[in-house]
Design an enzyme around this catalytic site. Structure first.
Site, PDB file in Angstrom:
ATOM      1  N   LYS A 110      -4.654  -6.868   3.064  1.00  0.00           N
ATOM      2  CA  LYS A 110      -4.624  -5.698   2.170  1.00  0.00           C
ATOM      3  C   LYS A 110      -6.033  -5.377   1.665  1.00  0.00           C
ATOM      4  O   LYS A 110      -6.406  -4.201   1.515  1.00  0.00           O
ATOM      5  CB  LYS A 110      -3.683  -5.956   0.981  1.00  0.00           C
ATOM      6  CG  LYS A 110      -3.682  -4.849  -0.081  1.00  0.00           C
ATOM      7  CD  LYS A 110      -3.238  -3.529   0.503  1.00  0.00           C
ATOM      8  CE  LYS A 110      -3.177  -2.319  -0.378  1.00  0.00           C
ATOM      9  NZ  LYS A 110      -3.836  -2.145  -1.588  1.00  0.00           N
TER      10      LYS A 110
ATOM     11  N   GLU B 123     -10.114   1.919   3.645  1.00  0.00           N
ATOM     12  CA  GLU B 123      -9.792   3.059   2.763  1.00  0.00           C
ATOM     13  C   GLU B 123     -11.073   3.582   2.086  1.00  0.00           C
ATOM     14  O   GLU B 123     -11.328   4.790   2.073  1.00  0.00           O
ATOM     15  CB  GLU B 123      -8.770   2.578   1.732  1.00  0.00           C
ATOM     16  CG  GLU B 123      -8.381   3.563   0.654  1.00  0.00           C
ATOM     17  CD  GLU B 123      -7.436   2.898  -0.362  1.00  0.00           C
ATOM     18  OE1 GLU B 123      -6.355   2.437   0.042  1.00  0.00           O
ATOM     19  OE2 GLU B 123      -7.786   2.841  -1.564  1.00  0.00           O
TER      20      GLU B 123
ATOM     21  N   SER C 218       0.829  -1.209   0.000  1.00  0.00           N
ATOM     22  CA  SER C 218       0.000   0.000   0.000  1.00  0.00           C
ATOM     23  C   SER C 218       0.864   1.259   0.000  1.00  0.00           C
ATOM     24  O   SER C 218       1.988   1.267   0.507  1.00  0.00           O
ATOM     25  CB  SER C 218      -0.905   0.027   1.232  1.00  0.00           C
ATOM     26  OG  SER C 218      -1.638   1.229   1.238  1.00  0.00           O
TER      27      SER C 218
ATOM     28  N   HIS D  34      -7.658  -3.534   4.352  1.00  0.00           N
ATOM     29  CA  HIS D  34      -7.079  -2.179   4.326  1.00  0.00           C
ATOM     30  C   HIS D  34      -7.846  -1.311   3.330  1.00  0.00           C
ATOM     31  O   HIS D  34      -8.259  -0.192   3.611  1.00  0.00           O
ATOM     32  CB  HIS D  34      -5.595  -2.263   3.944  1.00  0.00           C
ATOM     33  CG  HIS D  34      -4.964  -0.950   3.568  1.00  0.00           C
ATOM     34  ND1 HIS D  34      -5.196  -0.330   2.342  1.00  0.00           N
ATOM     35  CD2 HIS D  34      -4.136  -0.121   4.234  1.00  0.00           C
ATOM     36  CE1 HIS D  34      -4.538   0.808   2.287  1.00  0.00           C
ATOM     37  NE2 HIS D  34      -3.886   0.963   3.427  1.00  0.00           N
ATOM     38  N   ASN D  35      -8.048  -1.873   2.135  1.00  0.00           N
ATOM     39  CA  ASN D  35      -8.730  -1.101   1.094  1.00  0.00           C
ATOM     40  C   ASN D  35     -10.184  -0.840   1.449  1.00  0.00           C
ATOM     41  O   ASN D  35     -10.741   0.197   1.099  1.00  0.00           O
ATOM     42  CB  ASN D  35      -8.637  -1.834  -0.250  1.00  0.00           C
ATOM     43  CG  ASN D  35      -7.278  -1.646  -0.888  1.00  0.00           C
ATOM     44  OD1 ASN D  35      -6.307  -1.341  -0.201  1.00  0.00           O
ATOM     45  ND2 ASN D  35      -7.192  -1.822  -2.178  1.00  0.00           N
TER      46      ASN D  35
HETATM   47  C1  6PG Z   1      -3.141   1.454  -1.718  1.00  0.00           C
HETATM   48  C2  6PG Z   1      -4.348   1.583  -2.575  1.00  0.00           C
HETATM   49  C3  6PG Z   1      -4.080   0.971  -3.895  1.00  0.00           C
HETATM   50  C4  6PG Z   1      -5.048   1.415  -4.974  1.00  0.00           C
HETATM   51  C5  6PG Z   1      -6.410   0.851  -4.792  1.00  0.00           C
HETATM   52  C6  6PG Z   1      -7.479   1.741  -5.353  1.00  0.00           C
HETATM   53  O1  6PG Z   1      -3.275   0.917  -0.630  1.00  0.00           O
HETATM   54  O2  6PG Z   1      -2.075   1.896  -2.142  1.00  0.00           O
HETATM   55  O3  6PG Z   1      -5.423   0.927  -1.983  1.00  0.00           O
HETATM   56  O4  6PG Z   1      -3.984  -0.402  -3.740  1.00  0.00           O
HETATM   57  O5  6PG Z   1      -5.083   2.789  -5.046  1.00  0.00           O
HETATM   58  O6  6PG Z   1      -6.408  -0.366  -5.479  1.00  0.00           O
HETATM   59  O7  6PG Z   1      -8.587   0.972  -5.447  1.00  0.00           O
HETATM   60  P1  6PG Z   1      -9.879   1.415  -6.202  1.00  0.00           P
HETATM   61  O8  6PG Z   1      -9.492   1.694  -7.627  1.00  0.00           O
HETATM   62  O9  6PG Z   1     -10.781   0.268  -6.036  1.00  0.00           O
HETATM   63  O10 6PG Z   1     -10.325   2.674  -5.526  1.00  0.00           O
END
Ligand code: 6PG
Length: 635
Positions: free
Chosen positions: A349, A356, A294, A352-353
């Site tokens: 991860k 996010e 990430s 995590h997302n």
């Molecule tokens: C990270 C982000 C990275 C990416 C995502 C965006 O942790 O660096 O999460 O992995 O920006 O995949 O995901 P979306 O396109 O689904 O918003």
């Protein structure tokens, strides 16, 4: 250094020459590419060249050899069968001769296997007739595989191999940034990008060309050569799109790998795919590491947060490299550690997302309220958010949101120019599926995914907004008190978003028997990643003692008072007609979790009414189930 790889047709001059060139980082040339037009035409019409024809060609090559020697050096594949040809090419002082030594039967059989037929009758015979085996140079027996032949040649040349510690496959944004990060930290890194004519050409070479100061990067666009340049056991980090491409790449790699080599998938792969790949590769004697990474482009370049899971021994071997390139926490420790078995690195991860997504949607809701309900301008919003940031709510996502609020394009704010349709690549939705699978309440983070889906249906929203005529609120009221509530609401929802995410990790860990360490995971997320924040720093300590955020003293007292602010913000927003799905769902989630007596007794009664599904009673034991003939008892 000038190396000429010589021998009869079919002895493997091109294969060995290219591998050797790659090992030694020298350019490779094929003598056949230097024939004058006259010779090319003559050969094309099936007439063999005589020595008179060869003279100008060999002289031209000799001239090139002088040039190459003055520059980087070169490896040249050239049959150079006769001594007089070799004399023309140059002195033995200048040229390292490698004679590929194989007998007629071996070469004939190989040609047959390769071409599906023997060489034209007599051609191989005539090659051997013309051959004058040199009494000097390195004689490399060709019975063995190319890698062993290369080892033999390098040993004979007394060259210590300059192998790379890690290979990164895929020079997209993330792969390239990680490669530059590695090289900057002094890690010898081989980089590879596939060659697709007209589309992806010399990608890895261009990375090196664009970054001439990065002395530890070695570029390749031939897979086999790339792999030959890696220290054994090889460590190959795949930085390619998740999905089928990963399976295809693994299939391509397998024939060239040896027992104990390690494949690392650094993309956002689905954790179940990763568990499957781990089991498959183990059966093939290979090691697999499924690693969440990430931090986006900047994180990858300067220090990402890394979540490697899978083969523990393999991760142990990788940590010296990863610890150098990872972000560092406030104690200077790297934000990387072994997560757990199978696809757990990718599971973590994925969560995590999901957090996010929740945090981003929450900020979007805060912005939406401030912008449309309070009618504030972006710089005013930035100012308020900056105050929050300085009052203990610091996070990377809040920081970038403030930056975004202040970014102008000409006289206007760029944000006002951006279409309100959110995209997604899937990880948020995968978390929702996982939450269902592990029976973890996930409302607010589900709503974050749904909000993106609704946002993406712009034309439909436009049509329906005309139909329903819901007006944007005017903002002509004193919102100062509500602003304070909004801050408390923001803080409350963030705690709940994190509580929900960590609950899913905990439950999946228990169900899969992964033994994941929540505090360690929070620690990895304190820097480098997208959801780094003050809150995460606190959690990295608190989760050490208690896995349940809702039970932590610090948050119990806070949520007791702040959930009321959340309620006020929600009711004001609903009255004003502003959608705040994550905030609303968080409030419902909180109330649901902290309510002892719910209305689910009615659900049980209904289920029993229409389906005889039975129910338990408050005045009976937990193992007793009852059914009522409702119609009859209601009569
Ligand atoms: C990270 C982000 C990275 C990416 C995502 C965006 O942790 O660096 O999460 O992995 O920006 O995949 O995901 P979306 O396109 O689904 O918003």
């Amino acid at each position: 250094m000038i190396i000429v790889v010589m021998g009869v047709s079919g002895s493997g001059k091109t294969t060995i020459g290219k591998l050797l060139a790659a090992k030694l980082s020298l350019p490779f040339f094929d003598a056949d590419d230097f024939h004058p037009d006259f010779n090319v035409k003559k050969m094309a019409s099936g007439i063999p060249l005589d020595d008179l024809d060869r003279q100008p060609w060999l002289e031209k090559l000799a001239q090139h050899i002088i040039d190459w020697e003055q520059h980087k050096g070169a490896v040249l594949a050239c049959s150079a069968l006769k001594e007089k040809y070799r004399q023309i090419l140059g002195s033995n002082k200048k040229i390292n001769w490698i004679y590929l030594d194989g007998n007629k039967d071996l070469i004939g059989n190989r040609m047959q296997a390769r071409l599906g037929h023997y060489m034209k009758a007599g051609l191989l015979d005539s090659q051997f007739e013309a051959l004058e085996i040199p009494s000097y140079g390195i004689h490399a027996p060709i019975e063995r595989d190319p890698q062993s032949i290369i080892q033999h040649i390098l040993q004979a040349l007394n060259i210590h191999q300059n192998l790379s510690e890690i290979g990164i496959l895929g020079m997209g944004v993330m792969g390239k940034s990680l490669a530059l990060n590695c090289a900057e930290k002094g890690i010898k890194t081989a980089i590879y990008n596939r060659h697709v004519p007209g589309k992806e050409e010399k990608i890895a070479q261009n990375v090196v060309k664009d970054n001439p100061q990065m002395r530890h990067l070695i570029p390749f666009d031939e897979l086999q050569v790339f792999l030959h340049n890696l220290e054994v056991p090889r460590k190959i980090l795949l930085m390619i799109p998740a999905g089928e491409a990963v399976d295809q790449q693994i299939q391509q790699l397998i024939p060239f790998l040896e027992d104990g080599d390690v494949i690392i998938d650094g993309g956002n792969s689905h954790y179940e795919d990763s568990s499957r790949r781990a089991a498959f590769l183990e059966k093939n004697g290979l090691r697999f590491v499924a690693m969440g990474v990430s931090g986006g482009e900047e994180g990858a370049r300067k220090g990402p947060s890394m979540m490697p899971g899978g083969d523990r021994e393999a991760v142990k071997g990788l940590l010296p490299i990863f610890e150098k390139i990872a972000a560092k926490n406030t104690n200077g420790e790297p934000c990387v550690a072994y997560i757990g078995p199978e696809g757990s690195g990718h599971f973590v991860k994925m969560v995590h997302n999901s957090i996010e997504y929740g945090e981003m949607q929450l900020l979007a809701e805060v912005y939406g309220l401030m912008r449309y309900y309070f009618a504030m301008h972006p710089p005013q919003i930035a100012e308020i958010l900056e105050q929050w940031l300085n009052q203990g709510e610091s996070s990377y996502l809040l920081e970038i949101t403030i930056d975004i609020m202040r970014t102008k394009e000409g006289q206007e704010y760029l944000l006002d120019k951006i279409l309100d349709q959110a995209a997604q690549k899937g990880t948020g939705g995968w978390s929702v599926e996982a939450a269902l699978k592990h029976a973890v309440p996930y409302g607010p983070l589900v709503e974050a995914v749904m909000a993106r889906i609704i946002s993406s249906q712009k034309s439909n929203r436009l049509a329906l907004s005309n139909l329903y005529g819901i007006q944007k609120p005017k903002g002509d009221f004193d919102y100062s008190e509500l602003l304070e509530d909004l801050k408390n609401a923001y803080r409350t929802v963030r705690i709940l978003n994190h509580e929900i995410g960590f609950s899913l990790i905990k439950q999946a860990s228990d169900d899969h028997k992964w033994s994941l360490d929540l505090a360690k995971i929070a620690g990895i997320w304190t820097n480098g990643c997208i959801i780094r924040s003050d809150l995460m720093m606190k959690l990295s300590t608190l989760l050490d003692e208690n896995s349940y955020i809702l039970e932590m003293d610090d948050y119990v007292s806070l949520l007791r008072s702040d959930h009321k602010s959340l309620g006020k913000v929600i009711s004001a927003s609903i009255n004003a007609g502003v959608a705040i799905p994550v905030m609303s769902a968080a409030f419902q989630y909180f109330l649901g979790r902290v309510t002892a007596s719910s209305s689910a007794n009615l659900i049980q009664a209904q289920r029993d009414y229409f389906g005889a599904h039975t129910y338990q009673r408050v005045d009976k034991g937990p193992d007793e189930y009852f059914h009522t003939e409702w119609k009859k008892s209601g009569d």
